[in-house]
Design a protein around this motif. Structure first.
Motif, mmCIF file in Angstrom:
data_model
loop_
_atom_site.group_PDB
_atom_site.id
_atom_site.type_symbol
_atom_site.label_atom_id
_atom_site.label_comp_id
_atom_site.label_asym_id
_atom_site.label_seq_id
_atom_site.Cartn_x
_atom_site.Cartn_y
_atom_site.Cartn_z
ATOM 1 N N UNK A 77 0.826 -1.206 0.000
ATOM 2 C CA UNK A 77 0.000 0.000 0.000
ATOM 3 C C UNK A 77 0.860 1.255 0.000
ATOM 4 N N UNK A 78 1.902 1.251 0.823
ATOM 5 C CA UNK A 78 2.786 2.422 0.884
ATOM 6 C C UNK A 78 3.505 2.645 -0.442
ATOM 7 N N UNK A 79 3.893 1.564 -1.106
ATOM 8 C CA UNK A 79 4.572 1.672 -2.409
ATOM 9 C C UNK A 79 3.634 2.276 -3.454
ATOM 10 N N UNK A 80 2.367 1.815 -3.482
ATOM 11 C CA UNK A 80 1.393 2.338 -4.436
ATOM 12 C C UNK A 80 1.118 3.822 -4.202
ATOM 13 N N UNK A 81 0.999 4.201 -2.925
ATOM 14 C CA UNK A 81 0.751 5.605 -2.607
ATOM 15 C C UNK A 81 1.929 6.457 -3.043
ATOM 16 N N UNK A 120 -5.680 6.398 -4.549
ATOM 17 C CA UNK A 120 -4.715 5.359 -4.165
ATOM 18 C C UNK A 120 -4.482 5.376 -2.665
ATOM 19 N N UNK A 121 -4.422 6.579 -2.087
ATOM 20 C CA UNK A 121 -4.210 6.689 -0.639
ATOM 21 C C UNK A 121 -5.376 6.064 0.138
ATOM 22 N N UNK A 122 -6.595 6.352 -0.327
ATOM 23 C CA UNK A 122 -7.763 5.770 0.337
ATOM 24 C C UNK A 122 -7.778 4.245 0.190
ATOM 25 N N UNK A 123 -7.418 3.769 -1.010
ATOM 26 C CA UNK A 123 -7.370 2.313 -1.217
ATOM 27 C C UNK A 123 -6.309 1.663 -0.321
ATOM 28 N N UNK A 124 -5.185 2.365 -0.157
ATOM 29 C CA UNK A 124 -4.117 1.830 0.688
ATOM 30 C C UNK A 124 -4.563 1.741 2.140
ATOM 31 N N UNK A 125 -5.252 2.789 2.593
ATOM 32 C CA UNK A 125 -5.749 2.773 3.969
ATOM 33 C C UNK A 125 -6.747 1.652 4.168
ATOM 34 N N UNK A 177 -8.104 -3.685 6.216
ATOM 35 C CA UNK A 177 -8.596 -5.053 5.982
ATOM 36 C C UNK A 177 -7.559 -6.090 6.423
ATOM 37 N N UNK A 178 -6.293 -5.815 6.122
ATOM 38 C CA UNK A 178 -5.244 -6.760 6.509
ATOM 39 C C UNK A 178 -5.139 -6.851 8.032
ATOM 40 N N UNK A 179 -5.255 -5.719 8.705
ATOM 41 C CA UNK A 179 -5.191 -5.717 10.180
ATOM 42 C C UNK A 179 -6.376 -6.484 10.762
ATOM 43 N N UNK A 180 -7.567 -6.256 10.217
ATOM 44 C CA UNK A 180 -8.748 -6.968 10.712
ATOM 45 C C UNK A 180 -8.611 -8.471 10.496
ATOM 46 N N UNK A 181 -8.013 -8.853 9.374
ATOM 47 C CA UNK A 181 -7.800 -10.280 9.111
ATOM 48 C C UNK A 181 -6.844 -10.882 10.133
#
Length: 261
Positions: free
Chosen positions: A12-16, A66-71, A76-80
């Motif tokens: 996510x950080x790379x995409x942002x 992209x920033x919103x998608x990364x967040x 989602x990853x944290x919730x998983x």
């Protein structure tokens, strides 16, 4: 933090970062065109500047998206990961205390067995020592076999007794237990140096109680000499004076009995 969450955050950080860089480059292009006009460049058209500004605005919108998608991806990853953690906790068959209590019973029984064993040994030595006292057996200081007139028996100042050429000693059970408890704390720490210390402490504890083993009163095989001033000199055979040294120092060979008299 799991590898899954770490990877999701990194992606996510790379995409942002890529989207922000693209927006910055588009904004820089528009600013560069405007600056050329200010510098008198007549080749720059209004359409070029408008297109550059529009491209910059669009790139900024994409960066925001992209920033919103990364967040969202990080969330989602944290919730998983949280769900997996809860599943691990729910699946754990926790000890309700019964097993730990049973282990304490085992430890307590083992401690009592150890203490009873050591104290029984000490009581036996103490009783024999008292019988010697009742029979007027004197204390014995020299490292020699007690004389026959006292039945080859003797008492020593440290509470031990001598029977023939053997010393029997009492042992205090508590210092070893204190050392073992310290060893357990080091073991629980788990680090390499702590585990090494735990083993050393355990060895020390066992060494202290092994002192209850009978030991020889006289070290066999030693050689003894009397010097010119009457002093007794004792050596291991491999370190004994040479014949030349004996003559030069005027040493007189003597027996064990004479040396320990």
């Amino acid at each position: 933090m799991t590898e899954h969450l770490t990877t999701a955050r990194a992606t996510a950080d790379t995409n942002v970062a890529a989207a922000v860089q693209e927006a910055d480059e588009a904004a820089a292009l528009a600013a560069a065109l405007e600056e050329r006009v200010r510098n008198g460049d007549n080749t720059v058209t209004p359409a070029q500047i408008a297109n550059a500004r529009e491209l910059g605005n669009f790139a900024q919108l994409r960066a925001d998206a992209t920033r919103r998608q990364a967040e969202a991806a990080k969330r989602d990853a944290r919730l998983a990961d949280l769900a997996q953690l809860k599943a691990d906790i729910d699946a754990y068959q926790a000890d309700n205390g019964d097993q730990a209590a049973a282990l304490l019973d085992t430890v307590y029984d083992a401690l009592n067995t150890y203490v009873d064993h050591v104290q029984a040994h000490t009581r036996r030595i103490t009783a024999w020592r008292q019988r010697m006292t009742d029979l007027d057996v004197p204390a014995h200081k020299g490292p020699s076999t007690p004389p026959a007139e006292h039945g080859r028996l003797a008492r020593q100042a440290d509470g031990s007794i001598i029977a023939g050429d053997t010393v029997h000693r009492t042992v205090n059970p508590w210092p070893a237990l204190d050392t073992i408890l310290t060893a357990a704390r080091h073991h629980a720490d788990g680090r390499t140096h702590s585990l090494r210390t735990a083993q050393e402490k355990t060895t020390d504890a066992k060494k202290s109680v092994k002192a209850m083993a009978p030991r020889p009163q006289v070290t066999p095989g030693l050689v003894h000499y009397r010097g010119t001033g009457g002093a007794i000199l004792t050596y291991d055979p491999d370190k004994a004076p040479t014949p030349d040294d004996i003559r030069r120092l005027k040493l007189t060979p003597i027996t064990d009995t004479e040396a320990y008299a």
